[in-house]
Enzyme design. Structure first.
Site: not given
Length: 314
Positions: A173, A233
């Site tokens: 990501s 995350y």
């Protein structure tokens, strides 16, 4: 600001249209290094991006091993792809369980002899919208970073030698970028150590995520200079990105014929269960760059980070 957002939206939509066009162009004979004998393993492939990557790789004529923590769900997912006439096998795999990983590797070795492609797609995220809870941070770190790392280490010995090399693709990501303008670690010294390949080490990556988890436990993480969007995350994907670069350096010592090319990519904000179906990119489009990296015949592309088939900075 509104004008800038509109321009960014227009650029993204234009790029997605370009990718849609690229996907309609078949691979030429000299680009197709793979065959039905080429084996690709996709973790977390029972749904979402992982399922789409498995489906698209199988559609290109590879033999795909779809893995799922819940074998019954994995069998159902594999059947969907098999019904399209593609070659898909399925096996249980929990990347948090060392015994599950070992059993999977033993099965691969016995049934297929080895693999050519590993796509690490398994991952978790417990924040939606503007939430930024760290309640499940340990599970996020253990799954997204340690699970990916442990799976990769276990699979490297069974990756086949070949003239074109084997491939590892890590689904990551942009939120884990070290030097992004926003949502980055504030400690410039730590950023420099993680950026510099001379100082980057597995111990440093592990120490960084351990420090974050300790601050979560101590309830001091908010003043620790960590990314402020989906913090747990983001830290997990920062670790994946750093490990991708470190692994590339370590594997660069492999002799010709035993090369393994490692890259990671950001699929974007995808409309899947992980985002609560709030994303703006469909899973089939999100899977495209991962499939493209898995099939790319270019030894110069390794240790890099991509989004929408374009290289971006770590």
């Amino acid at each position: 600001m509104t004008g800038k957002k509109e321009r960014n939206k227009e650029r993204r939509e234009k790029r997605l249209q370009e990718i849609s066009l690229l996907r309609t162009i078949p691979y030429s004979d000299n680009q197709r290094w793979w065959s039905q004998e080429t084996v690709a393993v996709v973790t977390g492939a029972n749904r979402g991006i992982g399922f789409e990557i498995a489906r698209q790789l199988a559609g290109h004529g590879l033999t795909v091993i779809l893995t799922s923590r819940d074998i019954s769900v994995g069998i159902e997912a594999a059947k969907v792809i098999q019904d399209l006439g593609f070659i898909v096998d399925v096996h249980q795999l929990d990347i948090l369980d060392s015994e599950s990983i070992s059993a999977f590797v033993d099965w691969i070795r016995q049934k297929y002899g080895g693999v050519d492609i590993l796509v690490n797609s398994a991952g978790v995220n417990y924040n939606l919208g503007y939430d930024n809870s760290v309640e499940f941070s340990r599970q996020v770190i253990e799954t997204n970073y340690y699970g990916t790392k442990n799976m990769t280490k276990a699979m490297i010995p069974v990756m086949r030698s070949s003239a074109v090399g084997a491939r590892i693709v890590n689904v990551s990501s942009r939120l884990g970028r070290l030097n992004g303008r926003r949502n980055r670690i504030q400690d410039a010294n730590l950023r420099e150590k993680l950026t510099n390949l001379e100082t980057l080490s597995e111990e440093l990556i592990d120490r960084t995520v351990s420090s974050f988890l300790q601050q979560v436990e101590d309830e001091t993480w908010q003043s620790g200079g960590w990314p402020q969007t989906f913090t747990d995350y983001s830290v997990s994907k920062l670790a994946v990105n750093a490990y991708t670069r470190l692994l590339t350096k370590e594997l660069s010592r492999q002799s010709q014929g035993e090369k393994i090319y490692v890259n990671c990519y950001c699929p974007g904000w995808v409309k899947t269960a992980m985002t609560g179906w709030q994303g703006n990119i469909s899973p089939d489009v999100a899977a495209d760059t991962g499939v493209w990296l898995a099939l790319l015949l270019d030894p110069a592309i390794t240790g890099k980070f991509f989004a929408e088939r374009r290289e971006i900075n770590f």
